[in-house]
Write a protein that holds these residues in place. Sequence first.
Motif, PDB file in Angstrom:
ATOM      1  N   GLY A 133       0.834  -1.193   0.000  1.00  0.00           N
ATOM      2  CA  GLY A 133       0.000   0.000   0.000  1.00  0.00           C
ATOM      3  C   GLY A 133       0.861   1.231   0.000  1.00  0.00           C
ATOM      4  N   SER A 190      -3.260   4.276   2.201  1.00  0.00           N
ATOM      5  CA  SER A 190      -3.988   3.472   1.227  1.00  0.00           C
ATOM      6  C   SER A 190      -3.480   2.037   1.279  1.00  0.00           C
ATOM      7  N   TYR A 191      -4.408   1.105   1.296  1.00  0.00           N
ATOM      8  CA  TYR A 191      -4.103  -0.326   1.310  1.00  0.00           C
ATOM      9  C   TYR A 191      -4.624  -0.953   0.025  1.00  0.00           C
ATOM     10  N   ILE A 192      -3.967  -1.988  -0.444  1.00  0.00           N
ATOM     11  CA  ILE A 192      -4.425  -2.710  -1.631  1.00  0.00           C
ATOM     12  C   ILE A 192      -4.811  -4.121  -1.219  1.00  0.00           C
ATOM     13  N   ARG A 193      -5.993  -4.539  -1.638  1.00  0.00           N
ATOM     14  CA  ARG A 193      -6.481  -5.895  -1.408  1.00  0.00           C
ATOM     15  C   ARG A 193      -6.968  -6.456  -2.737  1.00  0.00           C
ATOM     16  N   THR A 194      -6.615  -7.699  -3.021  1.00  0.00           N
ATOM     17  CA  THR A 194      -7.106  -8.376  -4.213  1.00  0.00           C
ATOM     18  C   THR A 194      -8.138  -9.399  -3.774  1.00  0.00           C
ATOM     19  N   SER A 202     -10.694  -2.115  -9.456  1.00  0.00           N
ATOM     20  CA  SER A 202     -10.341  -2.342 -10.853  1.00  0.00           C
ATOM     21  C   SER A 202     -10.546  -3.812 -11.149  1.00  0.00           C
ATOM     22  N   GLU A 258      -9.003  -5.769  -7.984  1.00  0.00           N
ATOM     23  CA  GLU A 258      -8.061  -5.139  -7.063  1.00  0.00           C
ATOM     24  C   GLU A 258      -8.753  -3.938  -6.449  1.00  0.00           C
ATOM     25  N   THR A 281      -8.436  -0.642  -3.842  1.00  0.00           N
ATOM     26  CA  THR A 281      -7.613   0.296  -3.082  1.00  0.00           C
ATOM     27  C   THR A 281      -8.507   0.930  -2.027  1.00  0.00           C
ATOM     28  N   THR A 305      -8.592   3.565   1.147  1.00  0.00           N
ATOM     29  CA  THR A 305      -7.886   4.656   1.816  1.00  0.00           C
ATOM     30  C   THR A 305      -8.605   4.949   3.136  1.00  0.00           C
TER      31      THR A 305
END
Length: 133
Positions: free
Chosen positions: A46, A60-64, A105, A124, A126, A128
């Motif tokens: 992130g 901000s973190y990213i999770r799939t 996305s 994906e 994002t 925040t």
Amino acid sequence: MTLSGALAKYIQDLGIYGIFGTDIFIGAVPSEKAEAKAMWIVGAGGAPVIRNQTGEKTKSYIRTIFYRNTDAEDVDTVLQGLETHFNSKLCDQLEGYDTIDMEASGLATDGDIDAEDRTIGSIELTITVYQSS
């Protein structure tokens, strides 16, 4: 609760698919639950903590989110539903987090690598959030 856990519970509460711990998992699908239909959330990197113009810290973190099923149309429908949901609201609140924004996305769908006549797809996300001091 971790961010991934809060997201899993949120997806469960949406009613689009599944129950956290039964067919929505964190990290991977447990081997004893390796049935045809499953969803799992994988954490990734992130953005570093930043300060906005008023001085609050945000991160901000990213999770799939992965989803697999023997019904390819269902994979497309569920993932498109999630992507549309996350992109249509100004802000969804995750339990235990002061959520600022979520953006999704859609990624490609393909045959499952295990060759079990399943289709797998992912989006994906994002997320925040305000970061506590």
